[in-house]
Design a protein around this motif. Structure first.
Motif, PDB file in Angstrom:
ATOM      1  N   MET A  82       0.849  -1.167   0.000  1.00 29.31           N
ATOM      2  CA  MET A  82       0.000   0.000   0.000  1.00 29.31           C
ATOM      3  C   MET A  82       0.896   1.231   0.000  1.00 29.31           C
TER       4      MET A  82
ATOM      5  N   PRO B 118       0.698   5.650  -0.493  1.00 27.53           N
ATOM      6  CA  PRO B 118      -0.208   6.798  -0.610  1.00 27.53           C
ATOM      7  C   PRO B 118      -0.006   7.568  -1.917  1.00 27.53           C
TER       8      PRO B 118
ATOM      9  N   GLU C 206     -10.862  -2.186   2.236  1.00 29.22           N
ATOM     10  CA  GLU C 206     -10.834  -1.025   3.134  1.00 29.22           C
ATOM     11  C   GLU C 206     -10.401  -1.420   4.535  1.00 29.22           C
TER      12      GLU C 206
ATOM     13  N   ALA D   8      -6.687  -2.058   4.490  1.00 26.04           N
ATOM     14  CA  ALA D   8      -5.967  -0.789   4.355  1.00 26.04           C
ATOM     15  C   ALA D   8      -5.933  -0.045   5.690  1.00 26.04           C
ATOM     16  N   ARG D   9      -7.061  -0.027   6.410  1.00 28.56           N
ATOM     17  CA  ARG D   9      -7.087   0.628   7.726  1.00 28.56           C
ATOM     18  C   ARG D   9      -6.146  -0.072   8.700  1.00 28.56           C
TER      19      ARG D   9
ATOM     20  N   MET E  74      -2.574   0.916   7.754  1.00 31.48           N
ATOM     21  CA  MET E  74      -2.310   2.310   8.160  1.00 31.48           C
ATOM     22  C   MET E  74      -2.130   2.417   9.668  1.00 31.48           C
TER      23      MET E  74
ATOM     24  N   LEU F 174       1.331   1.264  10.447  1.00 28.19           N
ATOM     25  CA  LEU F 174       2.324   2.253  10.019  1.00 28.19           C
ATOM     26  C   LEU F 174       2.357   3.443  10.970  1.00 28.19           C
ATOM     27  N   LYS F 175       1.191   3.866  11.444  1.00 27.08           N
ATOM     28  CA  LYS F 175       1.123   4.985  12.391  1.00 27.08           C
ATOM     29  C   LYS F 175       1.813   4.651  13.701  1.00 27.08           C
TER      30      LYS F 175
ATOM     31  N   VAL G 188       6.252   5.706   4.595  1.00 31.26           N
ATOM     32  CA  VAL G 188       4.921   5.990   4.049  1.00 31.26           C
ATOM     33  C   VAL G 188       4.279   7.178   4.746  1.00 31.26           C
ATOM     34  N   MET G 189       4.456   7.295   6.041  1.00 31.99           N
ATOM     35  CA  MET G 189       3.825   8.392   6.775  1.00 31.99           C
ATOM     36  C   MET G 189       4.412   9.743   6.348  1.00 31.99           C
TER      37      MET G 189
ATOM     38  N   LEU H 289       2.912  10.515   2.927  1.00 29.97           N
ATOM     39  CA  LEU H 289       1.520  10.933   3.099  1.00 29.97           C
ATOM     40  C   LEU H 289       1.447  12.379   3.582  1.00 29.97           C
TER      41      LEU H 289
END
Length: 66
Positions: free
Chosen positions: A1, A3, A32, A35-36, A39, A42-43, A55-56, A59
Motif C-alpha cells: 500500500m 499513498p 478497506e 488498508a485501515r 495504516m 504504520l502509524k 509511508v507516513m 503521506l
C-alpha cells in the motif's frame, strides 16, 4: 500500500484490454479493512518490510501539497 493523490492517477487500470472494476461490496469492504489495519500499523511505527519507504512522511508531504 502506497499513498497517492488523484493528480497522480493518469487513467483507469486496464488488464488485457479490460477495465478493472471492483463489483463486489464485500470485496471493497475487505480491502478497506485491510488498508485501515496497515495504516494503523504504520502509524504505530511497525515496519512491514525491511526496505519499506517512510509511508507516513510521504503521506504528510502529499497532504501539504493540497
Amino acid at each position: 500500500m502506497f499513498p497517492i493523490t488523484e493528480e497522480y492517477i493518469e487513467r483507469e487500470y486496464i488488464i488485457a484490454g479490460n477495465h478493472l472494476m471492483l463489483t463486489s461490496e464485500h470485496t471493497a469492504r475487505e480491502i478497506e479493512q485491510k488498508a485501515r489495519k496497515v495504516m494503523g500499523m504504520l502509524k504505530r511505527g511497525i515496519k512491514l518490510t525491511p526496505t519499506q519507504p517512510d509511508v507516513m512522511a510521504i503521506l504528510e508531504k502529499l497532504r501539504e501539497r493540497r
